[in-house]
Each structure stands twice: as structure tokens, then as C-alpha cells.
Design a protein around this motif. Structure first.
Motif, short mmCIF file in Angstrom:
data_model
loop_
_atom_site.label_atom_id
_atom_site.label_comp_id
_atom_site.label_asym_id
_atom_site.label_seq_id
_atom_site.Cartn_x
_atom_site.Cartn_y
_atom_site.Cartn_z
N GLU A 62 1.01 -1.32 0.07
CA GLU A 62 -0.02 0.03 -0.12
C GLU A 62 0.91 1.37 -0.05
OE1 GLU A 62 -4.02 -1.53 2.43
OE2 GLU A 62 -2.75 -0.02 3.33
N VAL A 63 0.35 2.38 -0.79
CA VAL A 63 1.11 3.47 -0.91
C VAL A 63 0.08 4.49 -0.37
CG1 VAL A 63 1.85 5.13 -2.55
CG2 VAL A 63 2.79 2.68 -2.69
N ARG A 64 0.39 5.50 0.29
CA ARG A 64 -0.56 6.55 0.64
C ARG A 64 0.15 8.06 -0.03
NH1 ARG A 64 -4.42 7.00 4.66
NH2 ARG A 64 -5.00 4.69 5.33
N GLY A 65 -0.70 8.96 -0.36
CA GLY A 65 -0.28 10.08 -0.89
C GLY A 65 -1.26 11.01 -1.18
N THR A 66 -0.93 12.25 -1.35
CA THR A 66 -1.79 13.27 -1.36
C THR A 66 -1.08 14.19 -2.70
OG1 THR A 66 -2.43 13.33 0.84
CG2 THR A 66 -3.01 15.44 -0.69
N PRO A 67 -1.86 14.23 -3.81
CA PRO A 67 -1.41 15.20 -4.76
C PRO A 67 -1.55 16.59 -4.38
CG PRO A 67 -3.40 14.06 -5.56
CD PRO A 67 -3.00 13.51 -4.09
N GLU A 68 -0.55 17.31 -4.88
CA GLU A 68 -0.59 18.86 -4.46
C GLU A 68 -0.60 19.49 -5.99
OE1 GLU A 68 3.03 19.23 -2.44
OE2 GLU A 68 2.06 18.29 -0.64
N PHE A 69 -0.81 21.05 -5.76
CA PHE A 69 -0.89 21.63 -7.02
C PHE A 69 0.27 21.46 -7.95
CE2 PHE A 69 -0.02 25.39 -9.42
CZ PHE A 69 -1.27 25.69 -10.06
N ARG A 70 1.52 21.45 -7.32
CA ARG A 70 2.54 21.19 -8.27
C ARG A 70 2.68 19.97 -9.04
NH1 ARG A 70 7.14 18.48 -4.63
NH2 ARG A 70 5.80 17.71 -2.95
N HIS A 71 1.75 18.91 -8.76
CA HIS A 71 1.49 17.78 -9.30
C HIS A 71 0.24 17.70 -10.34
CE1 HIS A 71 3.13 16.22 -5.28
NE2 HIS A 71 3.91 16.03 -6.29
N SER A 72 -0.09 18.95 -11.02
CA SER A 72 -1.21 19.31 -11.72
C SER A 72 -0.62 19.21 -13.29
CB SER A 72 -1.98 20.55 -11.38
OG SER A 72 -1.16 21.60 -11.52
N ASN A 73 -1.76 18.97 -14.20
CA ASN A 73 -1.42 19.30 -15.60
C ASN A 73 -1.60 20.56 -16.14
OD1 ASN A 73 -4.16 19.30 -15.67
ND2 ASN A 73 -4.47 17.13 -16.16
N ALA A 74 -1.82 21.00 -17.25
CA ALA A 74 -2.25 22.35 -17.98
C ALA A 74 -3.61 22.85 -17.70
CB ALA A 74 -2.02 22.40 -19.13
N PHE A 75 -4.30 21.93 -17.33
CA PHE A 75 -5.78 22.13 -16.85
C PHE A 75 -6.03 22.36 -15.52
CE2 PHE A 75 -5.66 19.79 -20.73
CZ PHE A 75 -6.35 20.80 -22.10
N GLY A 76 -5.31 21.99 -14.82
CA GLY A 76 -5.42 22.30 -13.41
C GLY A 76 -5.89 21.04 -12.47
N GLY A 77 -5.67 19.98 -13.20
CA GLY A 77 -5.94 18.30 -12.37
C GLY A 77 -4.71 17.99 -12.17
N VAL A 78 -5.08 16.64 -11.72
CA VAL A 78 -3.81 15.86 -11.16
C VAL A 78 -3.56 15.23 -12.44
CG1 VAL A 78 -3.00 13.94 -9.95
CG2 VAL A 78 -4.63 15.58 -8.75
N HIS A 79 -2.14 15.43 -12.62
CA HIS A 79 -1.37 14.83 -13.96
C HIS A 79 -1.41 13.47 -13.81
CE1 HIS A 79 1.83 13.99 -16.85
NE2 HIS A 79 1.81 15.22 -17.26
N GLY A 80 -1.56 12.74 -14.90
CA GLY A 80 -1.74 11.37 -15.26
C GLY A 80 -0.51 10.60 -14.65
N GLY A 81 0.75 11.41 -14.70
CA GLY A 81 1.96 10.72 -14.31
C GLY A 81 2.08 10.63 -12.76
N TRP A 82 1.16 11.46 -12.00
CA TRP A 82 1.10 11.07 -10.47
C TRP A 82 0.38 9.73 -10.26
CZ3 TRP A 82 -1.82 10.45 -6.29
CH2 TRP A 82 -1.41 10.85 -5.12
N TYR A 83 -0.62 9.57 -10.88
CA TYR A 83 -1.42 8.22 -11.00
C TYR A 83 -0.36 7.21 -11.01
CZ TYR A 83 -5.96 10.64 -11.36
OH TYR A 83 -7.27 11.53 -11.38
N GLY A 84 0.24 7.08 -12.24
CA GLY A 84 1.19 6.14 -12.74
C GLY A 84 2.26 5.90 -11.71
N ALA A 85 2.89 6.92 -11.17
CA ALA A 85 3.89 6.72 -10.35
C ALA A 85 3.45 5.98 -8.90
CB ALA A 85 4.58 8.07 -9.82
N VAL A 86 2.24 6.32 -8.49
CA VAL A 86 1.71 5.69 -7.25
C VAL A 86 1.46 4.32 -7.66
CG1 VAL A 86 -0.34 5.51 -5.98
CG2 VAL A 86 0.67 7.76 -6.34
#
Length: 163
Positions: free
Chosen positions: A58-82
Motif C-alpha cells: 500500500e502507498v498513501r499519498g496526496t497530490p498537490e498543485f505542483r502535480h497538476s497538468n495544464a488544466f489544473g487537474g492531477v497529472h496522469g503521471g502522478w497516478y502512474g507513479a503511485v
């Protein structure tokens, strides 16, 4: 929860010979306990390995604004890394002494947007461990409400000789 120990440079990681002296589960337990360094990427991506047992990570995490894409949502790469982390760590938990692994491929299905600032739990489960490959499947869910955000699978290349 124990504070993770992050690698600052390549010399911080255990040498391969030391890794091969313990089971994958023992190694993962040391990472969770903060006794050996975890991946440096986890600090930058604001997640941590939080729990392991045989066949599960199990991994716990919280995406922050610095993990956002150009539309202000969480970048798919963050999902991928987790997902890459919890899936491959699940494979590692099944490895006998003397073996190690690396990711061959992984797939991520994004089901809905994770709100920035929402804590999530990525869970990986070992599905198959053979002589040369390990396969895991997993998911990302909201820590507070259990809402499903993503699904994933990974195939890992298993190396070394079991002792």
C-alpha cells in the motif's frame, strides 16, 4: 507512521549483494520502517509506502498543485507513479532471497479525477510470480471515502537466483 528514509544519492541505496541476502518482503518491511532508503521520487511526488505484507503493498499519498497538468487537474503521471510503486512493491513482497525485479510494463486506467489535496491509497496485489515474471494488479482509492480513481496492472521482470 514511521517517517520514510529517502535516498539523497545513488550511494544511499543498499548494494545489490545486500539486497540479495534478504527476501523481498523483509526488504519492503525495512523500507516501511524507515531502516533503508525508499525511492527519491516518492518525496517529490508526495507519497510513501505505508504497509506491506506478503503479496500486498500500500502507498498513501496526496497530490498537490505542483502535480497538476495544464488544466489544473492531477497529472496522469502522478497516478502512474503511485500505481507503478504499489504494483511493483507487491511483486517484491513475493520474491525469495536472492531475487530482485524491475518493471517491464504497466498500464493505468484513470476512472475519475483525484481532487488536489485529497489523500489516496494505492493498493497493489501480487497475482502471479513465476521464474522470470511477476504480475500485480491494483487500484487507487480515496482514503476518506473509498472512491475508486484508477485501476492498474504491472508485469515485472524477475532476476537473480532464488537462494
Amino acid at each position: 507512521m514511521t517517517e520514510p528514509k529517502y535516498a539523497e544519492n545513488p550511494g544511499d541505496f543498499l548494494p545489490l549483494a545486500a539486497l540479495r541476502e534478504m527476501t523481498g518482503l523483509a526488504f519492503m518491511q525495512k523500507v516501511v520502517a524507515g531502516e533503508v532508503p525508499t525511492m527519491a521520487l516518492a518525496r517529490e511526488m508526495n507519497y510513501r509506502l505505508s504497509h506491506v505484507e506478503e503479496g500486498l503493498a500500500e502507498v498513501r499519498g496526496t497530490p498537490e498543485f505542483r502535480h497538476s497538468n495544464a488544466f489544473g487537474g492531477v497529472h496522469g503521471g502522478w497516478y502512474g507513479a503511485v500505481l507503478d510503486t504499489c504494483l511493483t512493491c507487491a511483486v517484491i513482497t513475493g520474491l525469495p532471497r536472492g531475487q530482485f525485479q524491475t518493471t517491464l510494463e504497466y498500464k493505468v486506467n484513470l476512472l475519475r479525477a483525484i481532487p488536489i489535496g485529497a489523500e489516496v491509497i494505492g493498493t497493489g496485489r501480487l497475482e502471479h510470480l513465476g521464474r522470470s515474471t511477476g504480475i500485480a494488479r491494483g487500484e487507487i482509492r480515496g482514503a476518506a471515502d473509498g472512491r475508486l480513481y484508477a485501476l492498474g496492472t504491472a508485469t515485472c521482470f524477475v532476476m537473480g537466483e532464488a537462494v
